[in-house]
Design an enzyme around this catalytic site. Sequence first.
Site, mmCIF file in Angstrom:
data_model
loop_
_atom_site.group_PDB
_atom_site.id
_atom_site.type_symbol
_atom_site.label_atom_id
_atom_site.label_comp_id
_atom_site.label_asym_id
_atom_site.label_seq_id
_atom_site.Cartn_x
_atom_site.Cartn_y
_atom_site.Cartn_z
ATOM 1 C CD GLU A 274 -2.341 -1.264 -0.244
ATOM 2 O OE1 GLU A 274 -2.963 -0.053 -0.584
ATOM 3 O OE2 GLU A 274 -3.446 -2.323 -0.198
ATOM 4 C CG HIS A 277 -0.561 1.369 -4.169
ATOM 5 N ND1 HIS A 277 -0.888 0.880 -6.101
ATOM 6 C CD2 HIS A 277 -1.110 -0.127 -4.391
ATOM 7 C CE1 HIS A 277 -1.037 0.134 -6.066
ATOM 8 N NE2 HIS A 277 -1.483 -0.959 -5.102
ATOM 9 C CG ASP A 353 2.714 -7.193 -6.057
ATOM 10 O OD1 ASP A 353 1.536 -6.816 -5.318
ATOM 11 O OD2 ASP A 353 1.877 -8.093 -6.562
HETATM 12 ZN ZN LIG Z 1 -2.677 -2.920 -4.226
#
Ligand SMILES: [Zn+2]
Length: 409
Positions: A274, A277, A353
């Site tokens: 997260e 992101h 990731d």
């Molecule tokens: Zn995600």
Amino acid sequence: MWKQIFWILWIGAVTWEVFLHSLEWRHLIKMKLNLNTVFDGYVQKSTVNDKNVDYAIEHLRISLGETLTNYLISAIIVAYDLPKLVDGLTAQISSPIFRAGAFGIAFGLLFWVSSFPWAWAKVFYVESKYKFNKTTKSIFIKDQAIVLSFIVLLSFLGFACFAVIFESRIWPLYLMFVFALFEIVAMILVPLVVIPLFFELNPLADEELIFKINELLRKLGINKIKVFVANASKRTLHSNAFVTGLGRNKKIVLFDTLVSSLAADEVIAVLLHELGHWKLAHALKRIGLVLAIQAVLVYFAFVMSNVGFMYDFQIQNPQQFAIYAFLLLNMVVTLFFQPCLLNFIRRQETKADLFAARHAGSSLMINALSKISTDNMAWLPRHFLYKAWYCTHPPIPERLRFLKTFTNI
Ligand SMILES: [Zn+2]
């Protein structure tokens, strides 16, 4: 001519979406027959069974039903000239702005009513059957009432606003300004107003986890972000995490189901995904792409407002134009823009990731993803065309394959 274009697009889009669903259906059935070979190498075989495939098929069935209902509604709207009928019902409203707003609410309600049975079936038929559902009927009705209030508010504001700006010759510019403003306001209000309507957000209670998270944030030089746990287990046993908000309101939300099922280090790996992101400014890039697509669509709408479209559909006011143009352009989005946007979003997921794997190590990320997928019954690979049109995340075997390659580099 424009009516013919509408029906050609309608037939094309329905055929294409039914085709994609049937491809995925066949893909799932084939997988059920060859479970052992399909997962070889990437997935622990013990976690995958017939039940996972059946669960995916049930969801696919609901998705097909929902899709066909939407096409049926749009065909009825055009074939029976519903915009004129609804416009007639709102004729007594003297203010053109309120009249357009009331017109918008009528169509918002129509789409909400048509989606209601499918939302119900998803929760009380599929999710209950596979023991994921925790939502009671009263919570469901309360949630739907909130959704309905937003639909009424947004369709009123949207149509009233369009009626005002359509008077100007440079309405496409004003419309793009409204779209951009909407994205910014939504980013600010979603974490402040919308999410608390559905979840109770509490600060993390686990001392060990708090310590590890603070260490991590310090290492990454982040101090503006807050981590919350949402009481998602009141509604579902599915686990999830997301990042939301702008600036000081930036929040990372972890479902309590996720925190309770993962070890502290694995929660950190999910958190890093997260944070990835956020650090890579994914939300802003995504908004940029959405606005670029909207600019193309607004240009199409502008062209449509200048040629025979108005005459062919016998359009008399801005709200009628808005609904016919929306129905037509929505199919253009489905056929052409949806795969581009989703491909962009899936690439962001892979980058997040990678960010997590770089900071936590791929094996932790692999463990976390494996546990989440087992808990969510989300192991299955997708047919590549179905994935291209509908998946916001790469399928788990693809993500694991990528992370394993990253380990080997
Ligand atoms: Zn995600």
